[in-house]
Design an enzyme around this catalytic site. Structure first.
Site, PDB file in Angstrom:
ATOM      1  N   GLY A 192      67.967  50.320  82.843  1.00  0.00           N
ATOM      2  CA  GLY A 192      69.258  49.628  82.930  1.00  0.00           C
ATOM      3  C   GLY A 192      69.429  48.673  81.769  1.00  0.00           C
TER       4      GLY A 192
ATOM      5  N   GLY B 206      73.020  47.342  80.332  1.00  0.00           N
ATOM      6  CA  GLY B 206      73.865  46.480  81.141  1.00  0.00           C
ATOM      7  C   GLY B 206      73.891  45.053  80.631  1.00  0.00           C
ATOM      8  N   GLN B 207      74.627  44.212  81.355  1.00  0.00           N
ATOM      9  CA  GLN B 207      74.851  42.833  80.918  1.00  0.00           C
ATOM     10  C   GLN B 207      73.540  42.067  80.756  1.00  0.00           C
ATOM     11  OE1 GLN B 207      76.538  40.206  83.809  1.00  0.00           O
ATOM     12  NE2 GLN B 207      77.293  38.749  82.302  1.00  0.00           N
TER      13      GLN B 207
ATOM     14  N   ASP C 139      68.537  53.720  79.703  1.00  0.00           N
ATOM     15  CA  ASP C 139      69.737  53.628  80.526  1.00  0.00           C
ATOM     16  C   ASP C 139      70.363  55.018  80.579  1.00  0.00           C
ATOM     17  OD1 ASP C 139      72.266  52.792  81.785  1.00  0.00           O
ATOM     18  OD2 ASP C 139      71.733  50.778  81.121  1.00  0.00           O
ATOM     19  N   ILE C 140      71.339  55.189  81.468  1.00  0.00           N
ATOM     20  CA  ILE C 140      72.031  56.478  81.576  1.00  0.00           C
ATOM     21  C   ILE C 140      73.015  56.666  80.426  1.00  0.00           C
ATOM     22  CG2 ILE C 140      73.981  55.742  83.015  1.00  0.00           C
ATOM     23  CD1 ILE C 140      73.182  58.357  84.747  1.00  0.00           C
ATOM     24  N   ARG C 141      73.303  55.557  79.730  1.00  0.00           N
ATOM     25  CA  ARG C 141      74.181  55.610  78.553  1.00  0.00           C
ATOM     26  C   ARG C 141      73.587  54.749  77.449  1.00  0.00           C
ATOM     27  NH1 ARG C 141      76.848  50.651  78.594  1.00  0.00           N
ATOM     28  NH2 ARG C 141      76.732  49.586  80.605  1.00  0.00           N
TER      29      ARG C 141
ATOM     30  N   ASP D  54      68.187  58.630  83.825  1.00  0.00           N
ATOM     31  CA  ASP D  54      68.842  58.483  85.119  1.00  0.00           C
ATOM     32  C   ASP D  54      67.821  57.868  86.066  1.00  0.00           C
ATOM     33  OD1 ASP D  54      69.960  58.695  87.613  1.00  0.00           O
ATOM     34  OD2 ASP D  54      70.377  60.849  87.495  1.00  0.00           O
TER      35      ASP D  54
ATOM     36  N   TYR E 259      76.553  46.000  98.156  1.00  0.00           N
ATOM     37  CA  TYR E 259      75.579  45.466  97.206  1.00  0.00           C
ATOM     38  C   TYR E 259      74.583  44.550  97.905  1.00  0.00           C
ATOM     39  CZ  TYR E 259      73.946  43.000  92.974  1.00  0.00           C
ATOM     40  OH  TYR E 259      73.186  42.458  91.977  1.00  0.00           O
TER      41      TYR E 259
ATOM     42  N   ILE F 174      75.788  35.391  86.523  1.00  0.00           N
ATOM     43  CA  ILE F 174      75.207  35.252  85.186  1.00  0.00           C
ATOM     44  C   ILE F 174      76.325  35.290  84.147  1.00  0.00           C
ATOM     45  CG2 ILE F 174      73.541  36.170  83.533  1.00  0.00           C
ATOM     46  CD1 ILE F 174      72.244  35.266  86.137  1.00  0.00           C
TER      47      ILE F 174
END
Length: 318
Positions: A9, A12-13, A35-37, A53, A143, A173
């Protein structure tokens, strides 16, 4: 001692800035981002990156074996606001990815695991003021349910199998380096962009909605400090309360006006208001401060100046 570290991940941020900080500390080649991207240019060019993934066990296992990974930071997750729109997809990503890593650690293929929980584990029945480490937890979001469940599994794998898993409940965050990722506290990032561009912002939370918040540098420091703490200092294996500051949209707007006097704010609460109302307004994180010496650096004034300067420079807003 060198060790190979995997961040899942990483685009991500939090994952982006965590990966870059870990590379700064341990060396670029020892921190594998995944990450997946693909991530931003700095992340992609500063060290190894793998498309991954997090819900595919064999792919995760193969990267851990390929790089002889010792520590894993599992940052892949679908956040609160997005998860409400895709409940089953969120459950699958948030839980399957955790089980894969815990089982690989149980098999001895990973030495140490970091998994982030969230203030979303708390619910409407939780005490909102100075929320204790151990208290009523009845989350009302997809979540939050996934994070509370994850906490119990982290505790279980540690107690039953000796897995060295470490976790903290992140507040909201705030960072200027990466755009928000679909969380309920995203207003506290969006507001700086709008203040600089348009001198006005419409908040999707009410003016009196107080929530625990933290500047990204503090969150990254806390994460690494917890992972580097001696095992005997880590007394809580579900997840630590973590806090720095708490404020409302109105209080943040007033702080921004000290720098941009003409800034105005309106309020149009949407579905995220109900999520925010179920969360604490401030957190008691004394256990983290006692056990592994957690200290935050940024207060509201310092955070506001850092964000305004950072957003203006990064996005070239005059």
């Amino acid at each position: 001692m060198t060790k190979n570290i995997l961040v899942i991940g990483a685009s991500g941020q939090i994952g982006t800035e965590l990966s870059l900080k870990l590379r700064e500390i341990h060396g670029n080649d020892l921190v594998i981002a995944s990450d997946i991207r693909e991530g931003n240019e700095e992340l992609m060019q500063s060290g190894p990156f793998e498309i991954l993934d997090a819900t595919n066990f064999s792919d995760v296992e193969s990267i851990i074996e390929k790089y002889k990974i010792e520590d894993v930071y599992l940052m892949a997750a679908m956040l609160s606001a997005t998860a409400e729109k895709h409940p089953m997809k969120a459950w699958s990503l948030n839980m399957d990815s955790l089980f894969h890593i815990l089982n690989l650690a149980k098999e001895g293929k990973i030495k140490k695991v970091f998994w982030p929980s969230s203030i979303a584990v708390f619910g409407p029945t939780t005490p909102k003021e100075n929320t204790p480490q151990t208290t009523v937890m009845e989350p009302s979001t997809v979540y939050g349910i996934s994070k509370q469940t994850g906490e119990r599994w982290c505790q279980y794998f540690h107690d039953k199998y000796g897995v060295d898993v470490r976790s903290m409940r992140y507040p909201g965050i705030i960072s200027y380096k990466t755009l928000p990722g679909g969380g309920t506290t995203d207003y506290a990032i969006e507001i700086f962009h709008e203040a600089l561009k348009n001198k006005a912002y419409t908040s999707y939370l009410s003016e009196t909605t107080g929530l625990p918040m933290m500047y990204m540098d503090d969150a990254i420091k806390a994460t690494i400090d917890l992972m580097e703490a001696p095992s005997e200092k880590v007394k809580i294996r579900s997840s630590y309360n973590l806090s720095a500051i708490s404020f409302t949209p109105k209080e943040l707007a007033e702080e921004i006006r000290k720098h941009i006097p003409e800034f105005s704010i309106n309020y149009a609460p949407d579905f995220r208001q109900k999520i925010a109302d179920s969360w604490p307004s401030d957190i008691d994180d004394s256990e983290a401060r006692k056990d592994w010496n957690w200290k935050h650096q940024y207060d509201l004034a310092a955070l506001t100046k850092k964000m305004l300067d950072g957003v203006a420079e990064t996005f070239e807003i005059n």
